[in-house]
Design an enzyme around this catalytic site. Sequence first.
Site, mmCIF file in Angstrom:
data_model
loop_
_atom_site.group_PDB
_atom_site.id
_atom_site.type_symbol
_atom_site.label_atom_id
_atom_site.label_comp_id
_atom_site.label_asym_id
_atom_site.label_seq_id
_atom_site.Cartn_x
_atom_site.Cartn_y
_atom_site.Cartn_z
ATOM 1 N N LYS A 205 42.263 38.007 37.878
ATOM 2 C CA LYS A 205 42.266 36.308 37.691
ATOM 3 C C LYS A 205 43.090 35.797 38.558
ATOM 4 O O LYS A 205 42.725 34.820 39.308
ATOM 5 C CB LYS A 205 42.651 35.856 36.187
ATOM 6 C CG LYS A 205 41.605 36.642 35.119
ATOM 7 C CD LYS A 205 42.016 36.081 33.866
ATOM 8 C CE LYS A 205 43.368 36.441 33.201
ATOM 9 N NZ LYS A 205 43.500 37.919 32.934
ATOM 10 N N ARG B 63 41.901 31.017 25.720
ATOM 11 C CA ARG B 63 42.112 32.486 25.366
ATOM 12 C C ARG B 63 41.797 32.668 23.930
ATOM 13 O O ARG B 63 41.695 33.774 23.335
ATOM 14 C CB ARG B 63 43.704 32.614 25.550
ATOM 15 C CG ARG B 63 43.977 34.065 26.427
ATOM 16 C CD ARG B 63 45.331 33.848 26.480
ATOM 17 N NE ARG B 63 45.835 35.263 27.134
ATOM 18 C CZ ARG B 63 46.059 35.214 28.377
ATOM 19 N NH1 ARG B 63 46.191 34.426 29.209
ATOM 20 N NH2 ARG B 63 46.587 36.215 28.916
ATOM 21 N N ARG C 64 51.834 46.562 39.425
ATOM 22 C CA ARG C 64 51.886 45.216 40.077
ATOM 23 C C ARG C 64 53.589 44.765 40.084
ATOM 24 O O ARG C 64 54.149 45.061 39.343
ATOM 25 C CB ARG C 64 51.334 44.195 38.848
ATOM 26 C CG ARG C 64 51.629 42.665 39.355
ATOM 27 C CD ARG C 64 50.953 41.779 38.632
ATOM 28 N NE ARG C 64 51.156 42.024 37.038
ATOM 29 C CZ ARG C 64 50.222 41.035 36.376
ATOM 30 N NH1 ARG C 64 49.453 40.481 36.724
ATOM 31 N NH2 ARG C 64 50.435 41.349 34.875
ATOM 32 N N ARG D 177 56.892 42.667 36.046
ATOM 33 C CA ARG D 177 56.768 41.788 34.867
ATOM 34 C C ARG D 177 57.187 42.444 33.710
ATOM 35 O O ARG D 177 56.897 43.668 33.420
ATOM 36 C CB ARG D 177 55.380 41.013 34.703
ATOM 37 C CG ARG D 177 55.420 39.823 34.905
ATOM 38 C CD ARG D 177 54.027 39.162 35.425
ATOM 39 N NE ARG D 177 53.187 39.173 33.840
ATOM 40 C CZ ARG D 177 51.924 38.779 33.794
ATOM 41 N NH1 ARG D 177 51.359 37.912 34.737
ATOM 42 N NH2 ARG D 177 51.085 38.786 32.691
ATOM 43 N N ARG E 149 48.618 43.936 24.896
ATOM 44 C CA ARG E 149 47.697 42.878 25.451
ATOM 45 C C ARG E 149 46.195 43.021 25.409
ATOM 46 O O ARG E 149 45.326 41.930 25.027
ATOM 47 C CB ARG E 149 48.305 42.636 26.639
ATOM 48 C CG ARG E 149 49.657 41.926 26.740
ATOM 49 C CD ARG E 149 50.409 42.095 27.952
ATOM 50 N NE ARG E 149 49.737 41.615 29.217
ATOM 51 C CZ ARG E 149 49.931 42.106 30.472
ATOM 52 N NH1 ARG E 149 50.709 42.844 30.780
ATOM 53 N NH2 ARG E 149 49.328 41.387 31.497
HETATM 54 P P1 AP5 Z 1 46.284 39.777 38.666
HETATM 55 O O1 AP5 Z 1 45.486 39.001 39.717
HETATM 56 O O2 AP5 Z 1 47.690 39.480 38.621
HETATM 57 O O3 AP5 Z 1 45.577 40.077 37.231
HETATM 58 P P2 AP5 Z 1 45.480 38.955 35.972
HETATM 59 O O4 AP5 Z 1 44.154 39.197 35.699
HETATM 60 O O5 AP5 Z 1 45.957 37.745 36.403
HETATM 61 O O6 AP5 Z 1 46.412 39.473 35.093
HETATM 62 P P3 AP5 Z 1 47.672 38.817 34.189
HETATM 63 O O7 AP5 Z 1 48.360 40.284 33.720
HETATM 64 O O8 AP5 Z 1 48.248 37.863 34.838
HETATM 65 O O9 AP5 Z 1 46.734 38.362 33.047
HETATM 66 P P4 AP5 Z 1 47.218 38.209 31.633
HETATM 67 O O10 AP5 Z 1 46.082 37.513 31.106
HETATM 68 O O11 AP5 Z 1 47.500 39.281 30.919
HETATM 69 O O12 AP5 Z 1 48.636 37.504 31.737
HETATM 70 P P5 AP5 Z 1 48.870 35.799 31.818
HETATM 71 O O13 AP5 Z 1 50.152 35.692 32.859
HETATM 72 O O14 AP5 Z 1 47.857 34.912 31.816
HETATM 73 O O15 AP5 Z 1 46.269 41.477 39.324
HETATM 74 C C1 AP5 Z 1 46.622 42.582 38.417
HETATM 75 C C2 AP5 Z 1 47.327 43.542 39.593
HETATM 76 O O16 AP5 Z 1 46.070 44.183 40.308
HETATM 77 C C3 AP5 Z 1 47.902 43.035 40.907
HETATM 78 O O17 AP5 Z 1 48.944 43.718 41.276
HETATM 79 C C4 AP5 Z 1 46.970 42.827 41.854
HETATM 80 O O18 AP5 Z 1 47.516 42.880 43.265
HETATM 81 C C5 AP5 Z 1 46.089 43.765 41.564
HETATM 82 N N1 AP5 Z 1 44.618 43.453 41.712
HETATM 83 C C6 AP5 Z 1 43.965 42.267 41.466
HETATM 84 N N2 AP5 Z 1 42.658 42.503 41.940
HETATM 85 C C7 AP5 Z 1 42.519 43.876 42.389
HETATM 86 C C8 AP5 Z 1 41.291 44.403 43.060
HETATM 87 N N3 AP5 Z 1 40.181 43.877 43.131
HETATM 88 N N4 AP5 Z 1 41.649 45.510 43.625
HETATM 89 C C9 AP5 Z 1 42.741 46.115 43.559
HETATM 90 N N5 AP5 Z 1 43.819 45.550 43.032
HETATM 91 C C10 AP5 Z 1 43.765 44.478 42.399
HETATM 92 O O19 AP5 Z 1 49.537 35.391 30.545
HETATM 93 C C11 AP5 Z 1 50.580 36.503 30.192
HETATM 94 C C12 AP5 Z 1 51.013 36.032 28.742
HETATM 95 O O20 AP5 Z 1 51.379 34.574 28.441
HETATM 96 C C13 AP5 Z 1 50.015 36.351 27.545
HETATM 97 O O21 AP5 Z 1 50.249 37.771 27.305
HETATM 98 C C14 AP5 Z 1 50.126 35.480 26.391
HETATM 99 O O22 AP5 Z 1 51.493 35.762 25.738
HETATM 100 C C15 AP5 Z 1 50.736 34.092 27.261
HETATM 101 N N6 AP5 Z 1 49.557 33.149 27.354
HETATM 102 C C16 AP5 Z 1 49.032 32.893 28.713
HETATM 103 N N7 AP5 Z 1 47.974 32.059 28.608
HETATM 104 C C17 AP5 Z 1 47.817 31.805 27.319
HETATM 105 C C18 AP5 Z 1 47.037 31.037 26.653
HETATM 106 N N8 AP5 Z 1 46.082 30.267 26.885
HETATM 107 N N9 AP5 Z 1 47.074 30.943 25.089
HETATM 108 C C19 AP5 Z 1 48.209 31.640 24.606
HETATM 109 N N10 AP5 Z 1 49.075 32.584 25.161
HETATM 110 C C20 AP5 Z 1 49.073 32.724 26.645
HETATM 111 MG MG MG Z 2 47.702 36.494 36.239
#
Ligand code: AP5
Ligand code: MG
Length: 204
Positions: free
Chosen positions: A13, A86, A120, A149, A160
């Site tokens: 994402k 979410r 990552r 992270r 997660r």
């Molecule tokens: P990356 O692009 O970083 O993936 P992502 O989908 O953004 O993954 P996240 O871990 O950020 O998602 P998440 O939803 O768990 O965490 P968030 O920060 O939103 O890619 C991942 C890796 O893969 C990277 O190394 C990248 O280089 C690689 N990659 C990407 N695409 C690729 C491809 N096509 N091919 C190869 N490699 C690739 O949330 C964190 C925490 O915050 C949650 O757990 C929760 O506690 C809280 N939170 C966030 N939003 C909310 C909400 N709305 N409500 C409640 N709690 C929330």
């Molecule tokens: Mg992310």
Amino acid sequence: MILVFLGAPGCGKGTIAKIFEEKLNFCHISTGDLIRNAISSNKELGEMLKQIISNGNLVSDEIVLKLLNEKLKDCSSNLILDGFPRNLLQAQKLDEMIKIDKVVYIDTPYDIIKERLVGRRTCENCGKVYNLDIYNSNTCSCGGKLVQREDDTPHIIEKRFKVYEKETMPLVQYYQNQGKLLKVESNSSSNDTFKSILNMLEVK
Ligand code: AP5
Ligand code: MG
């Protein structure tokens, strides 16, 4: 155009939203980034938020909505919401706040997700995201240190993913029913995924 990027942790994402930001000037709002920023800037609230996210749980709807509302003021018409909504309540609240055009559902198998998240690394200085799979160094192009992270450990990744399946997966049907869902497989490179999304959105 207002887009939601929906998908499991590690589906890409953030990476794909950054490409939209760089190439097409979209405003990218990641609620995960907003929460991590609040952890660094707000000592009292920060400790509580840190406990929640490092255990792989969701932060309360009230806090996330407050952070999102503040950030929305900085954005104009072209917007990507990454990691929000979410759960069903957040999706209903969002429908009251804004008219979403499309929801891009990035479907990625768990074994790929796990591998990506373990590898990552994020720059402490500029926030740029890398993967050890293709970038085997501890230093960012800006000179900053690359760190892992806290929620990217195998045990918390599994947690997660379970939270995602229970709380967030029902949104696929929710947006399908609204006729807004576009599904993309993310087993190719992030640039190819970006191009597939552009084709589906019919953006030239
Ligand atoms: P990356 O692009 O970083 O993936 P992502 O989908 O953004 O993954 P996240 O871990 O950020 O998602 P998440 O939803 O768990 O965490 P968030 O920060 O939103 O890619 C991942 C890796 O893969 C990277 O190394 C990248 O280089 C690689 N990659 C990407 N695409 C690729 C491809 N096509 N091919 C190869 N490699 C690739 O949330 C964190 C925490 O915050 C949650 O757990 C929760 O506690 C809280 N939170 C966030 N939003 C909310 C909400 N709305 N409500 C409640 N709690 C929330
Ligand atoms: Mg992310």
